[in-house]
Motif scaffolding. Structure first.
Motif, PDB file in Angstrom:
ATOM      1  N   ILE A   1     -18.857 -13.968  -3.198  1.00  0.00           N
ATOM      2  CA  ILE A   1     -18.562 -14.735  -4.393  1.00  0.00           C
ATOM      3  C   ILE A   1     -17.122 -15.208  -4.253  1.00  0.00           C
ATOM      4  CG2 ILE A   1     -18.391 -14.649  -6.906  1.00  0.00           C
ATOM      5  CD1 ILE A   1     -21.263 -14.346  -5.687  1.00  0.00           C
ATOM      6  N   ILE A   2     -16.915 -16.518  -4.281  1.00  0.00           N
ATOM      7  CA  ILE A   2     -15.565 -17.014  -4.069  1.00  0.00           C
ATOM      8  C   ILE A   2     -14.790 -17.163  -5.373  1.00  0.00           C
ATOM      9  CG2 ILE A   2     -16.082 -18.157  -1.892  1.00  0.00           C
ATOM     10  CD1 ILE A   2     -16.191 -20.809  -3.440  1.00  0.00           C
ATOM     11  N   LYS A   3     -15.524 -17.214  -6.490  1.00  0.00           N
ATOM     12  CA  LYS A   3     -14.839 -17.359  -7.771  1.00  0.00           C
ATOM     13  C   LYS A   3     -15.768 -16.922  -8.893  1.00  0.00           C
ATOM     14  CE  LYS A   3     -12.548 -20.782 -10.630  1.00  0.00           C
ATOM     15  NZ  LYS A   3     -12.293 -22.189 -10.872  1.00  0.00           N
ATOM     16  N   VAL A   4     -15.198 -16.270  -9.899  1.00  0.00           N
ATOM     17  CA  VAL A   4     -15.932 -15.961 -11.120  1.00  0.00           C
ATOM     18  C   VAL A   4     -15.478 -16.985 -12.152  1.00  0.00           C
ATOM     19  CG1 VAL A   4     -16.399 -14.236 -12.891  1.00  0.00           C
ATOM     20  CG2 VAL A   4     -16.094 -13.522 -10.521  1.00  0.00           C
ATOM     21  N   SER A   5     -16.427 -17.581 -12.842  1.00  0.00           N
ATOM     22  CA  SER A   5     -16.144 -18.718 -13.708  1.00  0.00           C
ATOM     23  C   SER A   5     -15.674 -18.310 -15.098  1.00  0.00           C
ATOM     24  CB  SER A   5     -17.408 -19.578 -13.844  1.00  0.00           C
ATOM     25  OG  SER A   5     -17.220 -20.613 -14.762  1.00  0.00           O
ATOM     26  N   SER A   6     -14.756 -19.091 -15.651  1.00  0.00           N
ATOM     27  CA  SER A   6     -14.328 -18.934 -17.046  1.00  0.00           C
ATOM     28  C   SER A   6     -14.767 -20.149 -17.868  1.00  0.00           C
ATOM     29  CB  SER A   6     -12.802 -18.789 -17.113  1.00  0.00           C
ATOM     30  OG  SER A   6     -12.186 -19.958 -16.618  1.00  0.00           O
ATOM     31  N   PHE A   7     -15.636 -20.979 -17.289  1.00  0.00           N
ATOM     32  CA  PHE A   7     -16.058 -22.213 -17.949  1.00  0.00           C
ATOM     33  C   PHE A   7     -17.210 -21.973 -18.921  1.00  0.00           C
ATOM     34  CE2 PHE A   7     -14.709 -24.172 -13.720  1.00  0.00           C
ATOM     35  CZ  PHE A   7     -13.409 -24.353 -14.151  1.00  0.00           C
ATOM     36  N   VAL A   8     -17.285 -22.840 -19.916  1.00  0.00           N
ATOM     37  CA  VAL A   8     -18.386 -22.856 -20.874  1.00  0.00           C
ATOM     38  C   VAL A   8     -18.962 -24.264 -20.845  1.00  0.00           C
ATOM     39  CG1 VAL A   8     -19.050 -22.602 -23.297  1.00  0.00           C
ATOM     40  CG2 VAL A   8     -17.249 -21.141 -22.344  1.00  0.00           C
ATOM     41  N   TYR A   9     -20.283 -24.348 -20.709  1.00  0.00           N
ATOM     42  CA  TYR A   9     -20.972 -25.632 -20.703  1.00  0.00           C
ATOM     43  C   TYR A   9     -21.848 -25.716 -21.945  1.00  0.00           C
ATOM     44  CZ  TYR A   9     -19.430 -25.663 -15.886  1.00  0.00           C
ATOM     45  OH  TYR A   9     -18.651 -25.620 -14.760  1.00  0.00           O
TER      46      TYR A   9
ATOM     47  N   LEU B   1     -23.832 -22.239 -22.080  1.00  0.00           N
ATOM     48  CA  LEU B   1     -23.935 -21.482 -20.841  1.00  0.00           C
ATOM     49  C   LEU B   1     -22.510 -21.097 -20.474  1.00  0.00           C
ATOM     50  CD1 LEU B   1     -26.475 -23.711 -18.923  1.00  0.00           C
ATOM     51  CD2 LEU B   1     -26.885 -21.410 -19.761  1.00  0.00           C
ATOM     52  N   ALA B   2     -22.263 -19.815 -20.231  1.00  0.00           N
ATOM     53  CA  ALA B   2     -20.887 -19.365 -20.020  1.00  0.00           C
ATOM     54  C   ALA B   2     -20.788 -18.432 -18.822  1.00  0.00           C
ATOM     55  CB  ALA B   2     -20.383 -18.636 -21.268  1.00  0.00           C
ATOM     56  N   GLY B   3     -19.613 -18.489 -18.169  1.00  0.00           N
ATOM     57  CA  GLY B   3     -19.311 -17.571 -17.075  1.00  0.00           C
ATOM     58  C   GLY B   3     -20.098 -17.878 -15.824  1.00  0.00           C
ATOM     59  N   GLY B   4     -20.402 -16.828 -15.084  1.00  0.00           N
ATOM     60  CA  GLY B   4     -21.174 -16.961 -13.855  1.00  0.00           C
ATOM     61  C   GLY B   4     -20.309 -16.851 -12.622  1.00  0.00           C
ATOM     62  N   GLU B   5     -20.942 -17.048 -11.485  1.00  0.00           N
ATOM     63  CA  GLU B   5     -20.290 -16.877 -10.189  1.00  0.00           C
ATOM     64  C   GLU B   5     -20.487 -18.123  -9.331  1.00  0.00           C
ATOM     65  OE1 GLU B   5     -21.516 -12.220  -9.720  1.00  0.00           O
ATOM     66  OE2 GLU B   5     -22.950 -13.781  -9.175  1.00  0.00           O
TER      67      GLU B   5
ATOM     68  N   PHE C   1     -23.240 -26.157 -10.876  1.00  0.00           N
ATOM     69  CA  PHE C   1     -22.854 -25.162 -11.873  1.00  0.00           C
ATOM     70  C   PHE C   1     -22.817 -23.772 -11.239  1.00  0.00           C
ATOM     71  CE2 PHE C   1     -24.565 -28.658 -14.289  1.00  0.00           C
ATOM     72  CZ  PHE C   1     -23.734 -28.742 -15.394  1.00  0.00           C
ATOM     73  N   PRO C   2     -22.114 -22.820 -11.854  1.00  0.00           N
ATOM     74  CA  PRO C   2     -22.131 -21.436 -11.345  1.00  0.00           C
ATOM     75  C   PRO C   2     -23.508 -20.806 -11.518  1.00  0.00           C
ATOM     76  CG  PRO C   2     -20.326 -21.768 -12.902  1.00  0.00           C
ATOM     77  CD  PRO C   2     -21.196 -22.980 -12.972  1.00  0.00           C
ATOM     78  N   MET C   3     -23.797 -19.771 -10.724  1.00  0.00           N
ATOM     79  CA  MET C   3     -25.050 -19.024 -10.904  1.00  0.00           C
ATOM     80  C   MET C   3     -24.771 -17.827 -11.807  1.00  0.00           C
ATOM     81  SD  MET C   3     -25.589 -17.143  -7.264  1.00  0.00           S
ATOM     82  CE  MET C   3     -24.899 -15.531  -6.989  1.00  0.00           C
ATOM     83  N   GLY C   4     -25.791 -17.338 -12.470  1.00  0.00           N
ATOM     84  CA  GLY C   4     -25.659 -16.141 -13.292  1.00  0.00           C
ATOM     85  C   GLY C   4     -24.932 -16.351 -14.605  1.00  0.00           C
ATOM     86  N   MET C   5     -25.011 -17.563 -15.173  1.00  0.00           N
ATOM     87  CA  MET C   5     -24.351 -17.811 -16.455  1.00  0.00           C
ATOM     88  C   MET C   5     -25.138 -17.175 -17.590  1.00  0.00           C
ATOM     89  SD  MET C   5     -23.036 -21.751 -16.168  1.00  0.00           S
ATOM     90  CE  MET C   5     -24.594 -22.466 -15.662  1.00  0.00           C
TER      91      MET C   5
END
Length: 149
Positions: A98-106, A75-79, A60-64
């Motif tokens: 940071i290679i990508k900033v997330s737009s996902f929601v878990y 849990l939303a967003g993150g890096e 999962f991304p960090m910082g969600m």
């Protein structure tokens, strides 16, 4: 940034959920001790954290951002950091891009203590990626707001 701790009560059990940038901590409030009652270090009480869900180790991304609505945790967003970055580098953001900033929601349907860390990807992504988001509810709608990194 850290999310605000969330108390979650399930039948007779209570859990304090704390999301740090790298982990989701599940804390048993019955194991928390009052410092005034501490008898020293000869027989220390068991640690109150009984479950640690490491976001990066689980893919999962960090910082969600964390939000609980009823018995559903979001849990939303993150890096997503560069692969192979050390944990210290990620925490301090040194030599770690940071290679990508997330737009996902878990989502986790918290039906039992064991199910709290069972996440699935929500069927709809956010319209834009959010780094270290603040997740809140206003008039029954859930909002994922950007904030400074």
């Amino acid at each position: 940034m850290y999310s605000k701790p969330v108390w979650f009560k399930m039948s007779d059990e209570s859990v304090l959920l704390v999301a740090t940038p790298l982990r989701l901590l599940l804390i048993d409030p019955s194991r928390m001790t009052n410092p005034e009652n501490n008898t020293g270090f000869q027989n220390p009480p068991p640690p109150p954290v009984f479950e640690v869900f490491n976001f990066l180790e689980m893919g999962f991304p960090m910082g969600m951002g964390l939000f609980v609505n009823g018995s559903t945790m979001f849990l939303a967003g993150g890096e997503i950091p560069c692969e192979g970055a050390s944990r210290d580098a990620m925490c301090l953001r040194r030599k770690c891009k940071i290679i990508k900033v997330s737009s996902f929601v878990y989502v986790s349907e918290m039906t039992s203590i064991e199910s709290i860390t069972e996440f699935h990807k929500f069927s709809v992504d956010m319209l834009s990626s959010k780094q270290n988001p603040l997740v809140t509810s206003i008039e029954g709608r859930i909002y994922v707001l950007s904030r400074a990194a």
